[in-house]
Write an enzyme that holds these catalytic residues in place. Structure first.
Site, PDB file in Angstrom:
ATOM      1  N   GLN A 106       2.605  10.266   0.746  1.00 32.31           N
ATOM      2  CA  GLN A 106       4.084   9.435   0.922  1.00 32.31           C
ATOM      3  C   GLN A 106       5.247   9.684  -0.692  1.00 32.31           C
ATOM      4  OE1 GLN A 106       1.924   5.362   2.321  1.00 32.31           O
ATOM      5  NE2 GLN A 106       4.546   5.081   2.746  1.00 32.31           N
ATOM      6  N   CYS A 153       6.830   0.687   7.217  1.00 33.92           N
ATOM      7  CA  CYS A 153       6.137   1.296   5.994  1.00 33.92           C
ATOM      8  C   CYS A 153       7.181   1.245   5.279  1.00 33.92           C
ATOM      9  CB  CYS A 153       5.221   2.211   7.324  1.00 33.92           C
ATOM     10  SG  CYS A 153       5.769   4.045   6.307  1.00 33.92           S
ATOM     11  N   LEU A 154       7.276   1.235   3.547  1.00 26.40           N
ATOM     12  CA  LEU A 154       7.759   3.098   3.162  1.00 26.40           C
ATOM     13  C   LEU A 154       8.223   3.818   3.188  1.00 26.40           C
ATOM     14  CD1 LEU A 154       5.920   1.815  -0.391  1.00 26.40           C
ATOM     15  CD2 LEU A 154       8.171   0.382   0.634  1.00 26.40           C
ATOM     16  N   GLY A 161       0.552  -1.066   0.418  1.00 29.47           N
ATOM     17  CA  GLY A 161       0.585   0.484  -0.096  1.00 29.47           C
ATOM     18  C   GLY A 161       1.019   1.164   0.075  1.00 29.47           C
ATOM     19  N   HIS A 198      -3.846   1.801   7.781  1.00 29.33           N
ATOM     20  CA  HIS A 198      -2.440   1.426   7.827  1.00 29.33           C
ATOM     21  C   HIS A 198      -2.571   2.929   6.767  1.00 29.33           C
ATOM     22  CE1 HIS A 198       1.927   1.660   7.841  1.00 29.33           C
ATOM     23  NE2 HIS A 198       1.624   2.264   6.655  1.00 29.33           N
ATOM     24  N   GLU A 199      -2.876   3.165   5.807  1.00 24.99           N
ATOM     25  CA  GLU A 199      -2.514   4.389   3.727  1.00 24.99           C
ATOM     26  C   GLU A 199      -3.502   4.851   4.973  1.00 24.99           C
ATOM     27  OE1 GLU A 199      -0.016   3.420   2.583  1.00 24.99           O
ATOM     28  OE2 GLU A 199      -0.058   1.503   2.765  1.00 24.99           O
TER      29      GLU A 199
END
Length: 158
Positions: free
Chosen positions: A52, A91-92, A47, A133-134
């Site tokens: 981000q 997370c990215l 995601g 999360h997103e």
């Protein structure tokens, strides 16, 4: 389509609240396409939210590898939450970090798709976790803010 740079947790932009999308323009469609390509690149994530990639709009995409495939959300709103589940999230935007986070077991969410059509989805398990999360990213919330007992695991960088 193009790869976008990932905004890291040290950038103040990641903590800002995203604005709704007023109109689905070619720029929004390109954003959706670029976000998916960025998420899939080197199988980095399941995601990614617009903040981000440096865009403060209420947009995110997810693909947890189930029958739903890629799901795009524009102006999402979680309308129902039930139960609880704990999952170790990453997370990215926070490379090398993970933490156990409690999320709802079941959610319902409504949003627009890329064609401006409203849809509603009920999700559970990993899909519910990923969506929550997103969704949090759209309000400047990181998974580390919700870490159980504040414990964040840091992996050594190679």
């Amino acid at each position: 389509m193009a790869l976008r740079n990932i905004v890291l947790e040290t950038d103040p932009l990641i903590r800002k609240t995203s604005r709704p999308v007023d109109e689905i323009t070619p720029r929004i469609i390109k954003l959706l396409d670029d976000m998916a390509e960025t998420m899939y690149f080197e199988n980095r994530g399941i995601g990614i939210a617009a903040p981000q990639v440096g865009v403060l709009r209420r947009v995110f995409v997810v693909d947890v590898g189930d029958e739903h495939g890629l799901i795009e959300f524009i102006n999402p709103e979680i309308t129902y939450r039930s139960g609880a589940q704990v999952y170790c999230e990453g997370c990215l935007s926070l490379p090398g970090k993970s933490a156990d986070v409690e999320r709802p077991e079941v959610i319902r969410i409504k949003a627009l798709d890329r064609n401006g059509n409203e849809f509603e989805l009920e999700a559970d398990g990993l899909l519910a976790i990923c969506i929550c999360h997103e969704y949090d990213h759209l309000d400047g919330i990181l998974f580390t803010d919700k870490a159980i007992d504040g414990v964040v695991n840091v992996q050594p960088q190679e």
